[in-house]
Scaffold this motif. Sequence first.
Motif, PDB file in Angstrom:
ATOM      1  N   ALA A  43       0.855  -1.190   0.000  1.00  0.00           N
ATOM      2  CA  ALA A  43       0.000   0.000   0.000  1.00  0.00           C
ATOM      3  C   ALA A  43       0.886   1.232   0.000  1.00  0.00           C
ATOM      4  O   ALA A  43       1.949   1.244   0.626  1.00  0.00           O
ATOM      5  CB  ALA A  43      -0.917   0.006   1.214  1.00  0.00           C
ATOM      6  N   ILE A  44       0.445   2.266  -0.700  1.00  0.00           N
ATOM      7  CA  ILE A  44       1.164   3.540  -0.741  1.00  0.00           C
ATOM      8  C   ILE A  44       0.171   4.646  -0.400  1.00  0.00           C
ATOM      9  O   ILE A  44      -0.864   4.781  -1.051  1.00  0.00           O
ATOM     10  CB  ILE A  44       1.791   3.799  -2.130  1.00  0.00           C
ATOM     11  N   GLN A  45       0.493   5.416   0.638  1.00  0.00           N
ATOM     12  CA  GLN A  45      -0.367   6.521   1.063  1.00  0.00           C
ATOM     13  C   GLN A  45       0.267   7.865   0.739  1.00  0.00           C
ATOM     14  O   GLN A  45       1.455   8.078   1.006  1.00  0.00           O
ATOM     15  CB  GLN A  45      -0.645   6.437   2.570  1.00  0.00           C
ATOM     16  N   TYR A  46      -0.545   8.764   0.182  1.00  0.00           N
ATOM     17  CA  TYR A  46      -0.097  10.092  -0.218  1.00  0.00           C
ATOM     18  C   TYR A  46      -0.584  11.146   0.776  1.00  0.00           C
ATOM     19  O   TYR A  46      -1.604  10.955   1.448  1.00  0.00           O
ATOM     20  CB  TYR A  46      -0.624  10.423  -1.617  1.00  0.00           C
ATOM     21  N   PRO A  47       0.084  12.289   0.849  1.00  0.00           N
ATOM     22  CA  PRO A  47      -0.325  13.341   1.786  1.00  0.00           C
ATOM     23  C   PRO A  47      -1.733  13.881   1.566  1.00  0.00           C
ATOM     24  O   PRO A  47      -2.371  14.365   2.498  1.00  0.00           O
ATOM     25  CB  PRO A  47       0.716  14.451   1.554  1.00  0.00           C
TER      26      PRO A  47
END
Length: 309
Positions: A43-47
């Motif tokens: 998983a990749i979370q962005y601001p």
Amino acid sequence: MLCESNKELQQLVDEARDYAKQGKVADYIPALAKNNRDELSAAIQYPDGRCISAGDVHEKITLQSISKIISLALVLIDHGEDAVFRKVGMEPTGDPFNSIAKLEAMSEVKPLNPMINAGALAVTHLIKGNDVEDRFSRLLNFSRKISGNSNVHYSEEVAESEMETSHLNRSLCYFLKQHKIIDENVEELMELYTKQCAIEMTCFDLARVGLVFALNGRDPETGDQIIPKEIARICKTFMVTCGMYNEAGEFAIKIGIPAKSGVSGGILGAVPGKYGIGISGPSLNEKGNSIAGLKLLELLSTRYSLSIF
């Protein structure tokens, strides 16, 4: 917040998953021997609140050594740099994460850094509280805060399994106690440490923690400063120099981002100012790092020029 499946990330996960066949799960902890060697999720979370994923990112894994970066942040908040680094050093080591060799050879007995087991035990010893339950509650609540998930808990099965088999960690505790690095009951410290390692998160949670560090300790949703900026910087520096056991140098050259691994196959990554990454891939290489997870990070770093160097 939903994490949307992403085709491009899924392609990279599929490519990296083949490497899992070259490793094996951490069967020296009986409860971890049940993990699926071929599993790989990310998983990749962005601001801005976006999240992309591939695989079953909501499957829980225990933090194991990833917890070391969380406990370090908490203890630095509790005590400040001077007090913490009187107990543990700041230098990388070329030895395995559970080695006692450097401790025996040093003129001043002090674990080289907080990411090896001896150093992590010294850090966990510093968690404030009246008893094991109180101290663990503080760590767990802090983990919930930085993951943005109030349901984060720990696996009693894994904690008990580690408590029964962590003979080397007990030896490290007694060595540290002999040299006055710690001064508490060894079994109580072991109970706290094994529960710490057994805290469970999903890839989504790991990515969220990684994002907090990537944003210099700031909560991406509220903007609150959860971790003081300087403490977040110190933690990220340890992630670069010591976060991948005695594979940190190669990791810095090939991938080049702050990251922390655990023998459950989890990897937490923090790309400064950009995003947090959470990976689960239980098949490990000989250094104790997720073999497919490392390959996935290498593919991501190459494609998107993630390296901070």
